[in-house]
Design a protein around this motif. Structure first.
Motif, short mmCIF file in Angstrom:
data_model
loop_
_atom_site.label_atom_id
_atom_site.label_comp_id
_atom_site.label_asym_id
_atom_site.label_seq_id
_atom_site.Cartn_x
_atom_site.Cartn_y
_atom_site.Cartn_z
N UNK A 14 41.37 46.71 40.88
CA UNK A 14 42.28 46.42 42.11
C UNK A 14 42.48 47.97 42.84
N UNK A 15 42.01 48.99 42.03
CA UNK A 15 42.38 50.39 42.75
C UNK A 15 42.05 50.49 44.02
N UNK A 16 40.53 50.23 44.38
CA UNK A 16 40.07 50.46 45.64
C UNK A 16 41.02 49.77 46.77
N UNK A 17 41.14 48.58 46.84
CA UNK A 17 41.97 47.66 47.61
C UNK A 17 43.25 48.14 47.79
N UNK A 18 43.99 48.65 46.67
CA UNK A 18 45.35 49.18 46.81
C UNK A 18 45.32 50.48 47.39
#
Lengths: 81, 428
Positions: A14-18
């Protein structure tokens, strides 16, 4: 002006979305993706403590993928750069 | 992780920061353009009005002092409004700006020492300006970077990394190709510029670096860059005037008297460009990383080539352009690009590390000691789970550990240190 560091743990994948969602928040002045105990560290700047509460509750906590946050308010700083 | 971050940052960029980024790059590049421009103007003055370097230096410093006083006065104006309070305009350039104050001797001595080095370095520059065309002199002036890197290795008792070695070689070879590509150069002048002028410039940087490491124990703020500039120029004016009075002869006095008024506007233009370049450099530093600003600023080496060509085309007699024909011009450009490549690799080698520290009650007494450590750019005292957050800038993770983290861990009040490496960072 109150400055605080928020150390964020992110669910795997989820890093990109966060990062994308955090990038939309005006109060964030520094955003770092890091290795180690946490995944993302942000520095926020707010006028009053109340705004930090609203920032956390309304803008950061609802971001999908954030597992845990540790908020540390800066009480003093020495800057050389 | 890199792909993830890159995609995300592109989306972040589209939000609102395109203009901010453009401003940052424009500021850093403008600072480089101004650096190349004042060398061209100096070259013109030196070949037309002020042919004596001592007289040129003296008039330049007098003009420089007036400019910095006027600029400091303007920056002291309370035109900036922050949370309803009006504060000096200069805080926009440097948040620690305090106009017209006398710093304590413990830090002032380093600022003044920097000013003394600056006076002699500039004097050598004015002596050498006749020996080179501006496109050769600008890269030669940058050789100081090599000395500073070597001084760092010696002081740290540390071995350079392979990237540092490659960067040093690229910078060194780039400068030499850029300078020696001309058909008409004097090896003695090259040697004097490389050793004496750049050695003195290294003295300026090391003294000023020492001054910037000081933190006021009362306000916990370092000395601002504009004050450092002001007192350095003051010291340089005094030293240069003393030297001028001791060595001047009748011809120099006569030139000083006759050309002071005539040359003053042009000299002021040159000093204004130099001061403006510095001020813009400071503003860019407030917006981005020092390494990136320095790399962009070093574009002056490339910009100096077309700038000198244009100036030579307009003033063929006054401003020389010694490239040794078209092959020489190509070699000069290759040298400049090589230099820039070295600067960029140094900038890209920078690593930022965060140390989150837990300390006992005594720990807060050590903030100044930690702030003064090599590579530490920010120390924040925190309320909550952790006590201190320390941001460290280093050229490799290993160096960061050896030079800073190990020293932090060795401090008696430190209970626990968590080291975090930044893999990607955005200033928003």
């Amino acid at each position: 002006m109150i400055k605080a560091y928020i150390l964020i743990d992110v669910r795997k994948g989820f890093t990109e979305r966060v990062v994308e969602e955090l990038g939309k928040i005006d109060e964030i002045e520094l955003l770092s993706v890091v290795t180690g105990e946490h995944d993302i560290i942000i520095r926020v700047s707010v006028d009053v403590l109340d705004n930090l509460f609203h920032l956390m509750v309304n803008q950061i906590d609802p971001i999908q993928g954030i597992v845990e946050t540790v908020t540390a308010i800066e009480t003093l700083s020495v800057t050389k750069e | 992780m890199e792909n993830v971050s890159e995609t995300a940052v592109n989306r972040v960029r589209t939000r609102s920061n395109l203009s901010k980024r453009m401003l940052f790059y424009s500021l850093a590049l403008t600072s480089g353009v101004l650096t190349a421009s004042f060398v061209v103007v100096d070259s013109y003055i030196s070949s037309t009005v002020l042919t004596d370097p001592h007289v040129f230096a003296e008039i330049s410093w007098i003009s420089g002092l007036l400019i910095i006083i006027v600029m400091m006065g303007l920056l002291a104006l309370p035109l900036r409004k922050v949370r309803g309070t009006r504060i000096p305009l200069g805080t926009h350039l440097d948040p620690n700006f305090r106009p017209f104050h006398l710093p304590p001797w413990i830090v002032l001595k380093y600022v003044l020492l920097g000013g003394v080095f600056m006076a002699f370095s500039v004097l050598v520059y004015f002596i050498m300006i006749d020996s080179f065309d501006p496109s050769s002199l600008v890269p030669l002036m940058s050789f100081v970077i090599i000395y500073l890197l070597i001084a760092d290795f010696v002081m740290e008792k540390d071995n350079p990394t392979i990237i540092e070695l490659q960067a040093i070689m690229a910078i060194m070879v780039g400068i030499l190709i850029s300078t020696l590509s001309g058909s008409n150069f004097d090896l003695n002048s090259v040697f004097l510029t490389l050793v004496l002028m750049n050695g003195l410039s290294a003295g300026v940087t090391i003294s000023h670096k020492k001054a910037t490491q000081w933190v006021d124990p009362r306000t916990r703020k370092p000395l601002d860059s504009i004050t450092i500039r002001f007192y350095s120029v003051l010291a340089a004016v005094l030293i240069n005037s003393i030297v001028f009075v001791i060595i001047m002869d009748d011809a120099q006095i006569s030139l000083f008297k006759s050309e002071f008024v005539n040359s003053f506007p042009l000299v002021t233009l040159s000093m204004f460009l130099a001061t403006l370049s510095y001020i813009i450099f400071l503003r860019a530093l407030r917006m981005g990383k020092m390494s990136i600003v320095n790399s962009l600023r070093s574009f002056s080496v490339i910009i100096a080539i077309p700038l000198t060509m244009i100036a030579h085309w307009v003033y063929p007699e006054e401003i020389p352009f010694d490239a040794g024909g078209s092959i020489g011009t190509i070699l000069k450009t290759i040298g400049a690009i090589l230099f820039l490549t070295g600067m960029i690799s140094l900038a890209l080698a920078d690593v930022r590390v965060i140390a989150i520290v837990k300390v006992n009650v005594e720990g807060l007494k050590y903030i100044e000691n930690i702030a003064a450590m090599k590579g530490v750019t920010r120390v924040s005292v925190l309320a909550g789970k952790y006590d201190l957050l320390i941001i460290i800038r280093t050229r490799s993770i290993g160096k960061g550990y050896r030079q800073t983290i190990r020293k932090i861990k060795a401090l008696q009040p430190v209970i626990e240190v968590n080291t975090i490496t930044i893999v990607k960072e955005w200033s928003l």
